[in-house]
Enzyme design. Structure first.
Site, mmCIF file in Angstrom:
data_model
loop_
_atom_site.group_PDB
_atom_site.id
_atom_site.type_symbol
_atom_site.label_atom_id
_atom_site.label_comp_id
_atom_site.label_asym_id
_atom_site.label_seq_id
_atom_site.Cartn_x
_atom_site.Cartn_y
_atom_site.Cartn_z
ATOM 1 N N ILE A 1 -1.210 3.741 -12.256
ATOM 2 C CA ILE A 1 -0.408 3.574 -12.076
ATOM 3 C C ILE A 1 0.360 3.606 -12.738
ATOM 4 C CG2 ILE A 1 2.011 4.454 -10.536
ATOM 5 C CD1 ILE A 1 0.011 4.371 -8.371
ATOM 6 N N ASP B 1 0.362 -8.184 -16.312
ATOM 7 C CA ASP B 1 -0.887 -8.745 -15.895
ATOM 8 C C ASP B 1 -1.818 -9.113 -15.628
ATOM 9 O OD1 ASP B 1 -2.647 -7.520 -13.112
ATOM 10 O OD2 ASP B 1 -1.916 -5.231 -13.370
ATOM 11 N N ARG C 1 6.102 -1.068 -3.724
ATOM 12 C CA ARG C 1 5.900 -1.774 -2.436
ATOM 13 C C ARG C 1 7.117 -2.692 -2.196
ATOM 14 N NH1 ARG C 1 2.787 1.426 -1.145
ATOM 15 N NH2 ARG C 1 0.727 0.558 -0.755
ATOM 16 N N ASP D 1 11.783 3.500 -4.456
ATOM 17 C CA ASP D 1 11.471 4.757 -4.138
ATOM 18 C C ASP D 1 10.937 3.701 -2.252
ATOM 19 O OD1 ASP D 1 10.197 7.406 -3.032
ATOM 20 O OD2 ASP D 1 8.338 6.553 -3.758
ATOM 21 N N GLU E 1 11.330 -1.011 4.953
ATOM 22 C CA GLU E 1 11.341 0.283 5.048
ATOM 23 C C GLU E 1 11.302 0.687 6.603
ATOM 24 O OE1 GLU E 1 7.471 2.847 3.346
ATOM 25 O OE2 GLU E 1 9.220 1.366 1.488
ATOM 26 N N HIS F 1 10.838 6.507 -0.721
ATOM 27 C CA HIS F 1 8.486 6.620 -0.850
ATOM 28 C C HIS F 1 8.292 7.931 -0.393
ATOM 29 C CE1 HIS F 1 5.921 3.478 0.374
ATOM 30 N NE2 HIS F 1 5.049 4.968 -0.939
#
Length: 332
Positions: free
Chosen positions: A159, A178, A237, A261, A266, A298
């Site tokens: 992603i 990363d 997340r 999002d 949530e 989400h």
């Protein structure tokens, strides 16, 4: 073989049934759909099922897994990539098969991240409401040209890579961070340490899994490193972000924009209609008072292509379990 599907919405039923008929299932599996989430109180609904099929906010801690196991459930199928909501140690102790959907249409989430960036940057959500009311004034809608801006991608998996490619195509300078860098990023942007990425980026987009190491990755200290006025985007997340710290950064005007999002709490809000209810989450309500904050519920994954892929992979995982085959997506 019977599977209890929790947190099931009409679209879940549609795509799972289609996969059951056309993606190797041949209608062999029986699904029972429940719109409630899975927790200890609802686990009894799985009585008589061989497997449960769950989503991101379903609860699968040790007591829930033990209750499911006691009712004869032997497999847990996740309709998502993340599995931080599953007690894997308890699952292994109980001998439960747990499999996820590790990757599905990464472009779906990447495109939603871009939609959030573009909407918040150019204030199109506010402009839409103004025009509907006959207000064509441009005051308060000033944006910035994205071409030439620096975008930082935290997490360069599928992603993150898809998001980086889109932003590079728009003329952004792309930075990546990363701990396990991908060589595929080499032709897209520059890999840098996290602190440098935060300091140089006009936009920081999060695309990493939630682990003990990444929990509250965005906190008081990391926010202080960010360029004043920068935009933070989270389509990954909710637990990656310390929301209280973000609110303080917004109040101090250090953080310029926030687009999310996902949200740490949530599970009590998302995927349900609360329009006629009083939302008693004070932190979430505080977020919603900021004009430079954009929240979606989400929906980054929510494209027909992604749902088809999720359902097909889930059915493949279930088939592997039913036939006793090795499953490449097994996590326990």
């Amino acid at each position: 073989m019977k599977t209890a599907v929790f947190s099931a919405r009409p679209y879940d039923r549609h795509f799972l049934e289609a996969a059951n008929q056309h993606t190797g299932g041949d209608g062999r599996f029986e699904f029972a759909y429940f719109d409630v989430g899975l927790d200890l109180t609802t686990s009894t609904l799985a009585q008589g099922s061989d497997a449960v099929c769950v989503f991101v906010n379903d609860r699968l801690d040790a007591p829930v897994l033990e209750a499911l196991h006691g009712q004869g459930v032997r497999a847990v199928l996740l309709r998502c990539a993340g599995f931080n909501n599953v007690d894997l140690a308890a699952a292994e102790r109980l001998g439960l098969f747990v499999a996820r959907v590790p990757a599905y249409s990464p472009e779906a989430v990447a495109e939603h991240a871009l939609a959030l960036i573009m909407t918040l940057n150019r204030q199109t959500h506010r402009a839409y409401n103004r025009v509907r009311e006959g207000n064509f004034m441009l005051d308060g809608l000033l944006g910035r040209t994205l071409y030439g801006r620096t975008a930082g991608i935290v997490g360069t998996g599928k992603i993150g890579l898809a998001t980086a490619r889109i932003l590079k195509g728009m003329g952004c300078n792309v930075l990546g961070y990363d701990p396990y860098p991908s060589s595929a990023f080499d032709g897209i942007g520059e890999m840098v340490p996290l602190a440098e990425l935060l300091a140089r980026s006009d936009i920081v987009s999060l695309h990493c899994p939630l682990t003990p190491d990444t929990h509250h990755l965005i906190n008081e200290a990391s926010l202080a490193l960010m360029k004043p006025g920068a935009m933070l985007v989270n389509t990954s997340r909710g637990g990656l972000v310390n929301t209280d710290a973000v609110i303080r950064a917004l109040k101090s005007r250090h953080l310029g924009h926030l687009a999310i999002d996902v949200y740490e709490q949530e599970s009590a809000l998302f995927f349900q209609d609360l329009s006629g209810e009083i939302i008693d989450d004070d932190v979430f309500q505080r977020l919603m008072t900021f004009p430079n904050v954009l929240v979606t519920g989400h929906q980054g994954f929510f494209t027909a292509e992604a749902l088809q892929e999720i359902s097909a992979i889930t059915l493949g995982n279930l088939t592997d379990f039913a036939e006793g085959r090795d499953c490449p997506n097994k996590v326990a």
